[in-house]
Design a protein around this motif. Structure first.
Motif, PDB file in Angstrom:
ATOM      1  N   GLU A 191       9.892   1.329  12.699  1.00 56.71           N
ATOM      2  CA  GLU A 191      10.878   0.602  11.888  1.00 56.71           C
ATOM      3  C   GLU A 191      10.382   0.386  10.464  1.00 56.71           C
ATOM      4  O   GLU A 191      11.142   0.526   9.503  1.00 56.71           O
ATOM      5  N   VAL A 192       9.090   0.076  10.325  1.00 56.13           N
ATOM      6  CA  VAL A 192       8.525  -0.168   8.998  1.00 56.13           C
ATOM      7  C   VAL A 192       8.503   1.123   8.175  1.00 56.13           C
ATOM      8  O   VAL A 192       8.844   1.121   6.990  1.00 56.13           O
ATOM      9  N   VAL A 193       8.113   2.230   8.802  1.00 57.35           N
ATOM     10  CA  VAL A 193       8.080   3.509   8.089  1.00 57.35           C
ATOM     11  C   VAL A 193       9.484   3.890   7.633  1.00 57.35           C
ATOM     12  O   VAL A 193       9.687   4.345   6.494  1.00 57.35           O
ATOM     13  N   SER A 194      10.462   3.704   8.504  1.00 56.81           N
ATOM     14  CA  SER A 194      11.851   4.010   8.149  1.00 56.81           C
ATOM     15  C   SER A 194      12.327   3.129   7.000  1.00 56.81           C
ATOM     16  O   SER A 194      12.980   3.610   6.057  1.00 56.81           O
ATOM     17  N   ALA A 195      11.991   1.844   7.057  1.00 54.29           N
ATOM     18  CA  ALA A 195      12.394   0.914   5.996  1.00 54.29           C
ATOM     19  C   ALA A 195      11.704   1.254   4.679  1.00 54.29           C
ATOM     20  O   ALA A 195      12.298   1.117   3.599  1.00 54.29           O
ATOM     21  N   TYR A 196      10.449   1.701   4.761  1.00 55.15           N
ATOM     22  CA  TYR A 196       9.705   2.097   3.557  1.00 55.15           C
ATOM     23  C   TYR A 196      10.418   3.258   2.867  1.00 55.15           C
ATOM     24  O   TYR A 196      10.618   3.256   1.644  1.00 55.15           O
ATOM     25  N   LEU A 197      10.822   4.263   3.656  1.00 57.85           N
ATOM     26  CA  LEU A 197      11.506   5.421   3.081  1.00 57.85           C
ATOM     27  C   LEU A 197      12.846   5.006   2.477  1.00 57.85           C
ATOM     28  O   LEU A 197      13.200   5.439   1.371  1.00 57.85           O
ATOM     29  N   THR A 198      13.575   4.160   3.174  1.00 55.43           N
ATOM     30  CA  THR A 198      14.871   3.693   2.667  1.00 55.43           C
ATOM     31  C   THR A 198      14.703   2.949   1.347  1.00 55.43           C
ATOM     32  O   THR A 198      15.475   3.145   0.402  1.00 55.43           O
ATOM     33  N   ALA A 199      13.686   2.090   1.272  1.00 54.13           N
ATOM     34  CA  ALA A 199      13.440   1.329   0.043  1.00 54.13           C
ATOM     35  C   ALA A 199      13.041   2.247  -1.103  1.00 54.13           C
ATOM     36  O   ALA A 199      13.465   2.041  -2.252  1.00 54.13           O
ATOM     37  N   GLY A 203      15.131   2.646  -4.494  1.00 55.02           N
ATOM     38  CA  GLY A 203      14.479   1.974  -5.616  1.00 55.02           C
ATOM     39  C   GLY A 203      14.412   0.464  -5.443  1.00 55.02           C
ATOM     40  O   GLY A 203      14.449  -0.284  -6.425  1.00 55.02           O
ATOM     41  N   ASP A 204      14.275  -0.004  -4.192  1.00 51.03           N
ATOM     42  CA  ASP A 204      14.280  -1.434  -3.889  1.00 51.03           C
ATOM     43  C   ASP A 204      12.855  -1.990  -3.907  1.00 51.03           C
ATOM     44  O   ASP A 204      12.149  -1.970  -2.893  1.00 51.03           O
ATOM     45  N   PHE A 205      12.431  -2.484  -5.048  1.00 48.24           N
ATOM     46  CA  PHE A 205      11.056  -2.976  -5.237  1.00 48.24           C
ATOM     47  C   PHE A 205      10.738  -4.137  -4.294  1.00 48.24           C
ATOM     48  O   PHE A 205       9.701  -4.137  -3.621  1.00 48.24           O
ATOM     49  N   GLU A 206      11.604  -5.131  -4.213  1.00 49.60           N
ATOM     50  CA  GLU A 206      11.321  -6.309  -3.407  1.00 49.60           C
ATOM     51  C   GLU A 206      11.243  -5.965  -1.918  1.00 49.60           C
ATOM     52  O   GLU A 206      10.419  -6.521  -1.190  1.00 49.60           O
ATOM     53  N   ALA A 207      12.090  -5.056  -1.483  1.00 57.05           N
ATOM     54  CA  ALA A 207      12.034  -4.636  -0.078  1.00 57.05           C
ATOM     55  C   ALA A 207      10.704  -3.967   0.229  1.00 57.05           C
ATOM     56  O   ALA A 207      10.117  -4.178   1.304  1.00 57.05           O
ATOM     57  N   LEU A 208      10.208  -3.169  -0.708  1.00 57.60           N
ATOM     58  CA  LEU A 208       8.907  -2.535  -0.512  1.00 57.60           C
ATOM     59  C   LEU A 208       7.800  -3.579  -0.398  1.00 57.60           C
ATOM     60  O   LEU A 208       6.937  -3.481   0.479  1.00 57.60           O
ATOM     61  N   VAL A 209       7.824  -4.554  -1.262  1.00 62.09           N
ATOM     62  CA  VAL A 209       6.774  -5.585  -1.254  1.00 62.09           C
ATOM     63  C   VAL A 209       6.736  -6.292   0.089  1.00 62.09           C
ATOM     64  O   VAL A 209       5.647  -6.588   0.625  1.00 62.09           O
ATOM     65  N   THR A 210       7.889  -6.561   0.680  1.00 60.89           N
ATOM     66  CA  THR A 210       7.912  -7.272   1.964  1.00 60.89           C
ATOM     67  C   THR A 210       7.332  -6.436   3.097  1.00 60.89           C
ATOM     68  O   THR A 210       6.906  -6.975   4.118  1.00 60.89           O
ATOM     69  N   ARG A 237       2.222  -5.408  -4.955  1.00 63.21           N
ATOM     70  CA  ARG A 237       3.143  -5.161  -6.059  1.00 63.21           C
ATOM     71  C   ARG A 237       2.764  -3.899  -6.831  1.00 63.21           C
ATOM     72  O   ARG A 237       3.639  -3.156  -7.301  1.00 63.21           O
ATOM     73  N   ILE A 238       1.473  -3.635  -6.951  1.00 63.28           N
ATOM     74  CA  ILE A 238       1.016  -2.418  -7.634  1.00 63.28           C
ATOM     75  C   ILE A 238       1.398  -1.185  -6.813  1.00 63.28           C
ATOM     76  O   ILE A 238       1.906  -0.179  -7.341  1.00 63.28           O
ATOM     77  N   VAL A 239       1.160  -1.266  -5.491  1.00 67.88           N
ATOM     78  CA  VAL A 239       1.485  -0.128  -4.625  1.00 67.88           C
ATOM     79  C   VAL A 239       2.999   0.095  -4.574  1.00 67.88           C
ATOM     80  O   VAL A 239       3.472   1.241  -4.578  1.00 67.88           O
ATOM     81  N   ALA A 240       3.766  -0.996  -4.541  1.00 65.92           N
ATOM     82  CA  ALA A 240       5.226  -0.864  -4.523  1.00 65.92           C
ATOM     83  C   ALA A 240       5.718  -0.177  -5.792  1.00 65.92           C
ATOM     84  O   ALA A 240       6.612   0.693  -5.744  1.00 65.92           O
ATOM     85  N   LYS A 241       5.148  -0.536  -6.920  1.00 65.73           N
ATOM     86  CA  LYS A 241       5.539   0.093  -8.181  1.00 65.73           C
ATOM     87  C   LYS A 241       5.196   1.576  -8.167  1.00 65.73           C
ATOM     88  O   LYS A 241       5.982   2.419  -8.624  1.00 65.73           O
ATOM     89  N   ASP A 285       5.114  -8.529  13.519  1.00 70.14           N
ATOM     90  CA  ASP A 285       5.487  -8.521  12.100  1.00 70.14           C
ATOM     91  C   ASP A 285       4.563  -7.610  11.294  1.00 70.14           C
ATOM     92  O   ASP A 285       4.210  -7.913  10.148  1.00 70.14           O
ATOM     93  N   ALA A 286       4.193  -6.493  11.922  1.00 66.43           N
ATOM     94  CA  ALA A 286       3.232  -5.576  11.309  1.00 66.43           C
ATOM     95  C   ALA A 286       3.673  -5.159   9.912  1.00 66.43           C
ATOM     96  O   ALA A 286       4.854  -4.912   9.651  1.00 66.43           O
ATOM     97  N   ARG A 287       2.690  -5.091   9.011  1.00 59.33           N
ATOM     98  CA  ARG A 287       2.915  -4.595   7.658  1.00 59.33           C
ATOM     99  C   ARG A 287       1.974  -3.425   7.394  1.00 59.33           C
ATOM    100  O   ARG A 287       1.001  -3.202   8.104  1.00 59.33           O
ATOM    101  N   ILE A 288       2.273  -2.725   6.315  1.00 59.81           N
ATOM    102  CA  ILE A 288       1.474  -1.547   5.964  1.00 59.81           C
ATOM    103  C   ILE A 288       0.209  -1.989   5.242  1.00 59.81           C
ATOM    104  O   ILE A 288       0.268  -2.710   4.239  1.00 59.81           O
ATOM    105  N   THR A 289      -0.940  -1.542   5.763  1.00 63.07           N
ATOM    106  CA  THR A 289      -2.223  -1.871   5.126  1.00 63.07           C
ATOM    107  C   THR A 289      -2.793  -0.704   4.325  1.00 63.07           C
ATOM    108  O   THR A 289      -3.632  -0.909   3.443  1.00 63.07           O
ATOM    109  N   GLY A 290      -2.354   0.500   4.649  1.00 62.52           N
ATOM    110  CA  GLY A 290      -2.882   1.663   3.948  1.00 62.52           C
ATOM    111  C   GLY A 290      -1.899   2.820   3.967  1.00 62.52           C
ATOM    112  O   GLY A 290      -1.171   3.014   4.949  1.00 62.52           O
ATOM    113  N   ILE A 291      -1.859   3.566   2.883  1.00 59.40           N
ATOM    114  CA  ILE A 291      -1.015   4.756   2.779  1.00 59.40           C
ATOM    115  C   ILE A 291      -1.882   5.896   2.259  1.00 59.40           C
ATOM    116  O   ILE A 291      -2.507   5.777   1.193  1.00 59.40           O
TER     117      ILE A 291
END
Length: 316
Positions: A191-199, A203-210, A237-241, A285-291
């Protein structure tokens, strides 16, 4: 309407399906169009031969005859392409027919149409199909993607039905990739990977940060990054940008299985260019720690890719 006009009309009815078969076989719209063109020329010769020789075998099942003919043309092209790869030469292309009558309403391939076809098939599917042997690709495409029975495929390949079944099964395992590596909350990670691609696409910066851990790190090798050197950035925020800088790339990116985990594959027109793998925190509530952004050809070749949600084939 004379016989030739009727033959042209019936051929045109079959053209979209024949092009779809050839495109999945070859991964190139230009080559697919040429394969269909060659099938028309062979059909024209076969009909003329029947008219001139009453003992010649007639074309009775047009759809089946054309599928068989296009399939054999594509198989020969795939084998030729494989031989050239082994000789470290460029991939084979279909030479256009010279001095012969063109198929009715023949149209050149165009990038927009090819992009639509690639999207229809799936970028990840095209990438994985390209890793199969010619025989595996032939058996898998005809049976699993177009429901052609093994008994009908076997004479095309001059193999037994059991042998063709084995080829399709082996190809299916490779298309599926390795089994998902056991990991906590796999549904959440997908779900997180799918949401990352959608964001990224939107171009949804805030969605990426979450979706990112505050200490997330992104690493890109020299072939994938915006500089000729590997880069490493940290902080949500740097990675999201940085991720938003790949908005255009995201339009030709698709979810896939990468070495048993959920990842992303960027493949314009089905040609693999970049792969992203992810690390996560644990818990619901897993989040991305590394890409990791991988673009080096040698590293891409080492990855085992698979297609998500592959439908089950028929048993025939």
């Amino acid at each position: 309407m004379d016989d030739r006009e009727e033959l042209s009309r019936r051929f045109e009815e079959q053209r979209p399906r024949l092009r779809a078969v050839a495109y999945r076989m070859l991964g190139s719209l230009a080559e697919a169009e040429d394969a269909v063109q060659e099938a028309w020329l062979r059909l024209d010769r076969a009909v003329n031969r029947t008219e001139q020789d009453p003992e010649a075998e007639p074309v009775e099942n047009l759809a089946g005859w054309l599928t068989t003919t296009v399939g054999r043309i594509c198989l020969n092209l795939l084998r030729s392409r494989e031989r050239r790869r082994e000789d470290a030469l460029d991939a084979a292309v279909v030479e256009p027919a010279v001095g012969r009558e063109a198929a009715p309403e023949q149209r050149p391939a165009d990038p927009e149409q090819e992009a639509l076809l690639a999207d229809e098939v799936g970028l990840a599917m095209l990438v994985v199909l390209d890793t199969l042997t010619p025989a595996e690709r032939f058996a898998f495409v005809l049976h699993d993607m177009f429901a052609v029975p093994f008994d009908d495929i076997s004479p095309m390949m001059e193999r037994t039905s059991a042998s063709v079944r084995q080829l399709a099964s082996r190809a299916r395992r490779r298309v599926k990739g390795v089994t998902v590596v056991p990991q906590p909350d796999p549904d959440r990670r997908r779900e997180v990977v799918s949401a990352y691609l959608t964001a990224c696409r939107g171009g949804d910066f805030e969605a990426l940060v979450t979706l990112l851990d505050p200490d997330v790190v992104i690493r890109a090798d020299a072939a994938a990054g915006p500089t000729p050197h590997p880069i490493s950035l940290s902080g949500a925020r740097i990675v999201a940008k940085a991720a938003l800088g790949s908005k255009e790339r995201a339009q030709v990116t698709e979810e896939a299985l990468v070495d048993g985990g959920y990842g992303l594959v960027m493949a314009p027109l089905g040609r693999i260019a970049v792969v992203l793998t992810f690390g996560f925190t644990e818990g619901p509530d897993a989040r991305i720690t590394g890409i990791n952004v991988i673009g080096e050809p040698e590293q891409l070749r080492k990855l085992e890719l698979g297609v998500l949600d592959l439908p089950e084939p028929s048993e025939s």
